[in-house]
Design an enzyme around this catalytic site. Structure first.
Site, PDB file in Angstrom:
ATOM      1  N   ASP A 126       0.829  -1.203   0.000  1.00 34.44           N
ATOM      2  CA  ASP A 126       0.000   0.000   0.000  1.00 34.44           C
ATOM      3  C   ASP A 126       0.866   1.257   0.000  1.00 34.44           C
ATOM      4  O   ASP A 126       0.675   2.153  -0.810  1.00 34.44           O
ATOM      5  CB  ASP A 126      -0.954  -0.007   1.203  1.00 34.44           C
ATOM      6  CG  ASP A 126      -0.263  -0.321   2.532  1.00 34.44           C
ATOM      7  OD1 ASP A 126       0.976  -0.518   2.563  1.00 34.44           O
ATOM      8  OD2 ASP A 126      -0.965  -0.378   3.563  1.00 34.44           O
TER       9      ASP A 126
ATOM     10  N   ASP B 289       6.893   3.919   3.602  1.00 37.54           N
ATOM     11  CA  ASP B 289       7.156   5.022   4.524  1.00 37.54           C
ATOM     12  C   ASP B 289       8.635   4.971   4.901  1.00 37.54           C
ATOM     13  O   ASP B 289       9.479   5.491   4.176  1.00 37.54           O
ATOM     14  CB  ASP B 289       6.234   4.869   5.734  1.00 37.54           C
ATOM     15  CG  ASP B 289       6.340   6.010   6.725  1.00 37.54           C
ATOM     16  OD1 ASP B 289       7.150   6.919   6.502  1.00 37.54           O
ATOM     17  OD2 ASP B 289       5.611   5.991   7.737  1.00 37.54           O
TER      18      ASP B 289
END
Ligand code: IMP
Ligand code: MG
Length: 180
Positions: free
Chosen positions: A100, A103
């Site tokens: 998804d 980070d």
């Protein structure tokens, strides 16, 4: 129940749909004539995986891994634990990891090293979102969706405290007063 506010919509459902169609088209072209195994990283990637796969016109197979990175609700610690491993062997397979968001990159960095040991024929990465302005280990993301500012986002698979994954768009959450 604690209420969480969406500060603003960062990427609309329509924008995501167009991007996934584009990514799916590239994947279809690149893997023509090959047996593709898509590996989704649970839980966050389940929606991206489902929608991206429907833009891929190949006899693709699916598997999932579940990992947990320790940390607070909005920050990762970099320590990764495999909660569910792949069901199948990937030796000699063309593997595409679907995430998804990237980070800190620590989850994927760990996973790639873990999967490379199993000697797949190829190992590539697809991610819907990549946070800019973050120092991370080098990651070669072959299929990338959107670069976003380094803020905490929710929706389209991404959660805050287990919730909001079902939002059809990616939104920036108002984190005022939440833990860090
Ligand atoms: P990493 O920091 O790249 O290892 O990301 C680890 C995981 O943290 C991702 O797969 C997501 O599940 C989650 N994550 C990272 N950034 C966000 C965010 O902005 N919102 C929700 N989940 C996030
Ligand atoms: Mg998560």
């Amino acid at each position: 129940m604690e209420s969480v506010n969406i500060e603003r919509v960062l990427i609309s459902a329509d924008e995501i749909k167009d991007k996934l169609a584009e990514m799916g088209g590239k994947i279809t072209a690149d893997y023509a004539g090959k047996d593709l195994l898509m590996v989704g990283i649970l839980k966050g990637a389940f929606i991206v995986m489902a929608d991206l796969a429907r833009h891929i016109e190949l006899p693709v197979e699916f598997d999932f891994m579940a990992v947990s990175s320790y940390g607070s609700a909005t920050k990762t610690s970099g320590v990764v634990r495999i909660l569910k491993d792949l069901d199948q062997e990937i030796t000699g397979r063309h593997v595409l990891i679907v995430e998804d968001i990237i980070d800190s990159g620590l989850t994927l960095h760990y996973l790639i090293r873990n999967l490379e040991v199993r000697k797949p024929a190829s190992l590539e990465l697809a991610a819907l979102l990549i946070k800019d302005g973050i120092e991370r280990p080098p990651l070669d993301v072959k299929y990338e969706g959107f670069h976003i500012p380094p803020e905490f986002v929710v929706g389209y698979g991404l959660d805050y405290d287990g919730k909001l994954r079902n939002l059809p768009y990616v939104g920036i959450m108002d984190t005022t007063g939440l833990d860090d």
